[in-house]
Write an enzyme that holds these catalytic residues in place. Structure first.
Site, PDB file in Angstrom:
ATOM      1  N   CYS A  70       0.683  -1.154   0.149  1.00 34.34           N
ATOM      2  CA  CYS A  70       0.032  -0.033  -0.066  1.00 34.34           C
ATOM      3  C   CYS A  70       1.010   1.009  -0.006  1.00 34.34           C
ATOM      4  CB  CYS A  70      -1.056  -0.154   1.285  1.00 34.34           C
ATOM      5  SG  CYS A  70      -2.024   1.392   1.592  1.00 34.34           S
ATOM      6  N   CYS A 178      -0.614   3.668  -6.575  1.00 31.81           N
ATOM      7  CA  CYS A 178      -1.768   2.993  -5.608  1.00 31.81           C
ATOM      8  C   CYS A 178      -2.015   1.584  -6.052  1.00 31.81           C
ATOM      9  CB  CYS A 178      -3.096   3.970  -5.562  1.00 31.81           C
ATOM     10  SG  CYS A 178      -4.070   3.216  -4.581  1.00 31.81           S
TER      11      CYS A 178
HETATM   12  N1  DGL Z   1      -4.031   0.723  -1.966  1.00 27.39           N
HETATM   13  C1  DGL Z   1      -3.736   1.714  -1.227  1.00 27.39           C
HETATM   14  C2  DGL Z   1      -2.471   2.336  -1.875  1.00 27.39           C
HETATM   15  O1  DGL Z   1      -1.752   1.643  -2.523  1.00 27.39           O
HETATM   16  C3  DGL Z   1      -4.695   2.606  -0.737  1.00 27.39           C
HETATM   17  C4  DGL Z   1      -6.008   2.816  -1.049  1.00 27.39           C
HETATM   18  C5  DGL Z   1      -6.703   3.643   0.102  1.00 27.39           C
HETATM   19  O2  DGL Z   1      -7.143   2.946   1.128  1.00 27.39           O
HETATM   20  O3  DGL Z   1      -6.876   4.643  -0.205  1.00 27.39           O
HETATM   21  O4  DGL Z   1      -2.343   3.575  -1.799  1.00 27.39           O
END
Ligand code: DGL
Length: 375
Positions: A70, A178
């Site tokens: 993430c 993301c």
């Molecule tokens: N999947 C996450 C990222 O790579 C974050 C998404 C979220 O929860 O806003 O930033």
């Protein structure tokens, strides 16, 4: 050795999916913080707290290393996580350096969550690049993914409108900053001019994981760890090398090619129901069930076979239908077995997934599988 992947939701499955191809005989844990997704619009302090909780849980389940799959949690909390736990914690950063080194003659457009874009970490990273880097927060794309809305008219309109704010013809690359955005590569590909490459940070993260854990992870099929370096090299004849991994000298010019996972895919097309599935039982440890009886069954380490699961819900070849009937009340399936001898235990905010949730996970992995060659 157990390796854990952590994300706010289903985005980090894109990193796990690639790990399932690359490594063999590995025990993985996956933690989606479904109770608190999205992270990208929360405060940094809140994300630090949630990330400490999530990684604490994974370490308590035996994780020997944690991949923060993430970008947002990495941006907000990586130092705190590394300070709090003694296991290696591998972060995930937008691959703007890879994009700059590869396609830097033209500007890069980074799409990410608002928190990642506003973060100091990104400012430092971009500050070191010579390439012109534009950025665009796309918080709704995370919501679309979590709502399982991947290619709807609303998604297309949102992306078209947001991307229209930029001179796309001038771009060299679009960086997915993301992990949730990996689900939308097909729609992004439709919108972007053909010369613009889509770059994600998955290979770089897995290279780092492999190098940090040394011999702890075995590569599948005796292959060396491929990378996006090799991928672009092979397809576009563009040479670059930004990989910090010690394995970089061993890369094969194969990129994300076909391997054992193809079998996983092919099986999913058959539309057959396994006999045990028809009986309404789990596809797991039937032999052990028969030996031990109902009571003891609950105490056994249980596993379901991903291939059998896929056969069940892709019947008629109608792939990626997100509608399916829950398969019963079996709530205690902690582990799913995959090809290459890998297995995964899945958790949503600390709770083991039930059978219906696991089947959805398989659909997400299939969707990601379909997206992985798009660049
Ligand atoms: N999947 C996450 C990222 O790579 C974050 C998404 C979220 O929860 O806003 O930033």
């Amino acid at each position: 050795m157990k390796i854990a992947f952590f994300d706010s939701g289903i985005g980090g499955l894109s990193v796990l999916a690639e790990a399932l191809r690359r490594f063999s005989g590995a025990e993985f844990l996956y933690f989606a913080d479904e109770d608190h997704v999205p992270y990208g619009t929360k405060s940094r302090a809140e994300i630090v707290r949630l990330s400490l909780d999530a990684v604490g849980f994974l370490v308590s389940r035996g994780a020997d290393g944690v991949v923060v799959a993430c970008n947002t949690a990495t941006s907000a909390a990586i130092s705190e996580l590394r300070g709090a736990f003694s296991v290696p914690v591998i972060g995930m950063e937008p691959a703007v350096k890879l994009a700059a080194d590869s396609f830097g003659a033209r500007p890069t457009l980074l799409i990410a969550t608002p928190l990642t874009i506003a973060g100091e970490k990104l400012a430092r990273l971009v500050g070191r690049l010579e390439c012109e880097t534009w950025s665009l927060p796309l918080p709704r794309l995370v919501e679309f993914a979590q709502d399982l809305e991947f290619g709807s008219p609303a998604v297309r309109t949102y992306l078209r409108e947001e991307l229209a704010k930029f001179e796309l013809e001038r771009l060299g690359s679009l960086v997915l900053g993301c992990t949730h955005f990996n689900y939308f590569k097909d729609v992004l590909r439709e919108i972007l001019p053909p010369h613009v490459r889509i770059v994600d940070g998955i290979d770089g993260t897995l290279n780092r994981l492999a190098s940090e854990l040394g011999g702890g992870l075995k590569l599948a099929h005796g292959e060396d760890l491929p990378s996006q370096v090799a991928k672009f090299d092979a397809k576009d004849g563009i040479k670059f090398d930004t990989n910090s991994s010690t394995q970089v000298s061993k890369f094969k010019a194969e990129g994300r090619g076909a391997d054992g996972y193809a079998k996983f895919n092919a099986n999913s097309q058959t539309g057959e129901l396994d006999a045990r599935e028809r009986d309404g039982r789990l596809a797991g440890d039937v032999h052990a069930v028969e030996q031990c009886g109902e009571d003891k069954r609950r105490m056994l380490p249980r596993a379901v076979d991903a291939n059998l699961q896929l056969k069940l819900y892709s019947r008629g070849g109608a792939d990626l239908s997100l509608e399916f009937e829950p398969r019963g009340n079996e709530m205690d399936i902690p582990r799913v077995n995959y090809p290459n001898g890998n297995s995964v235990e899945y958790f949503y905010s600390g709770r083991a997934l039930d059978a219906a949730q696991l089947r959805k996970v398989e659909l997400f992995l299939k969707r990601l599988d379909a997206m992985r060659e798009i660049n």
